[in-house]
Enzyme design. Structure first.
Site, short mmCIF file in Angstrom:
data_model
loop_
_atom_site.label_atom_id
_atom_site.label_comp_id
_atom_site.label_asym_id
_atom_site.label_seq_id
_atom_site.Cartn_x
_atom_site.Cartn_y
_atom_site.Cartn_z
N TRP A 133 0.82 -1.23 0.00
CA TRP A 133 0.00 0.00 0.00
C TRP A 133 0.85 1.28 0.00
CZ3 TRP A 133 -5.23 -0.08 3.12
CH2 TRP A 133 -6.07 -1.07 2.56
N LYS A 134 2.16 1.13 0.19
CA LYS A 134 3.05 2.29 0.20
C LYS A 134 2.52 3.34 1.20
CE LYS A 134 4.42 1.06 -4.42
NZ LYS A 134 4.98 1.42 -5.70
N SER A 149 3.37 -2.59 -12.01
CA SER A 149 2.19 -2.36 -12.86
C SER A 149 1.37 -3.62 -13.13
CB SER A 149 2.59 -1.68 -14.17
OG SER A 149 3.12 -0.38 -13.93
N GLY A 203 1.31 -2.84 -6.21
CA GLY A 203 1.20 -1.56 -5.55
C GLY A 203 -0.19 -0.96 -5.75
N GLY A 204 -0.31 -0.09 -6.72
CA GLY A 204 -1.54 0.68 -6.93
C GLY A 204 -2.80 -0.17 -6.98
P1 PGA Z 1 2.79 -0.82 -8.81
O1 PGA Z 1 3.86 -0.95 -7.62
O2 PGA Z 1 2.01 -2.10 -8.82
O3 PGA Z 1 1.96 0.37 -8.42
O4 PGA Z 1 3.56 -0.63 -10.07
C1 PGA Z 1 4.51 -2.18 -7.37
C2 PGA Z 1 5.46 -2.03 -6.21
O5 PGA Z 1 6.12 -0.99 -6.09
O6 PGA Z 1 5.57 -2.95 -5.38
#
Ligand code: PGA
Length: 249
Positions: A10-11, A208, A229-230
């Site tokens: 989730w950053k 991504s 991530g996103g």
């Molecule tokens: P992303 O990020 O899926 O938004 O590209 C992946 C990650 O940094 O683990």
């Protein structure tokens, strides 16, 4: 056989309002056939652990300090994460390597701190666009694997996440052939160094990953899941990715 793993990073996103996503996820996948992990901001770990109850969803941190405790303002340690209910922690994410100048050597010590606290270390590696274009991807990956993974790594305590830096948050992904090449290379490096333990370590692809490309990525040999991530922030996006991974088992 390696058990597949869908991991969400989730950053620096998420507050208590977003616990509803965990509720939705655990309801949609009451008995998942793959392992699930969410790494939220540290402030949400304990609440997520409480919210998920007995569900097998694992909760993880996004980073840990090398030390167990001490005068390190703003940092968080592996034992503190474990005490909050985390069972895993990301180490060496490219955003940490870039924003905080983390080296392979530091990442390796962080992974050891994770092991000491009983946490699984998800060790992140991946080349930059310049390295990809210079044709040095496999050299970079070899060096990161050699430098970032402690000798004490086992199939149980270590997951590798291959995340091309240029694919993170950009919507760009490598070709299926490029993913296959790097994952095959990582597997051969892991087995050369760790023998059967290396054969058992999960290697995730990250960068991504979306519902629209997940099935193609998961069809690649030696891709044991994804670090997302996103698309992990909303159960409506992460759910179809989990479903695509479940379809491979
Ligand atoms: P992303 O990020 O899926 O938004 O590209 C992946 C990650 O940094 O683990």
């Amino acid at each position: 056989m390696r058990r597949k793993l869908a991991a969400g990073n989730w950053k620096m996103n998420g507050t208590a309002d977003d616990l509803a996503q965990i509720e939705a996820l655990t309801a949609a996948f009451a008995a998942p056939s793959v392992d699930l992990l969410i790494c939220p901001p540290a402030t949400l770990i304990a609440q997520m652990v409480w919210k998920k109850g007995a569900h097998p969803l694992a909760i993880g941190g996004q980073d840990c300090h090398t030390a167990a405790k001490g005068a390190h303002t703003g940092d968080i340690s592996a034992p503190i994460l474990a005490a909050a209910g985390a069972t895993a922690v990301l180490v060496g994410h490219s955003e940490r390597r870039t924003d905080h100048q983390e080296t392979d050597a530091l990442v390796s010590v962080k992974a050891t701190a994770a092991y000491d606290a009983g946490l699984t270390a998800v060790i992140c590696i991946g080349e930059t666009l310049a390295e990809r274009e210079a044709g040095t991807t496999l050299d970079v990956v070899r060096n990161q694997l050699a430098g970032s993974i402690p000798d004490a790594a086992t199939a149980a305590n270590t997951v590798i996440a291959y995340e091309p830096v240029w694919a993170i948050g950009t919507g760009k992904i490598p070709t299926i052939e490029q993913i296959a090449e790097v994952h095959g290379f990582i597997r051969s490096e892991l087995t050369a160094r760790f023998a059967a333990e290396g054969e058992g370590m999960r290697v995730l692809y990250g960068g991504s990953v979306k519902p629209s490309n997940a099935a193609d990525i998961f069809a690649v040999a030696d891709v044991d899941g994804a670090l997302v991530g996103g698309a992990s922030l909303k159960a409506d996006d992460f759910g179809p990715i989990i479903t695509a991974l479940e379809a491979t088992v």
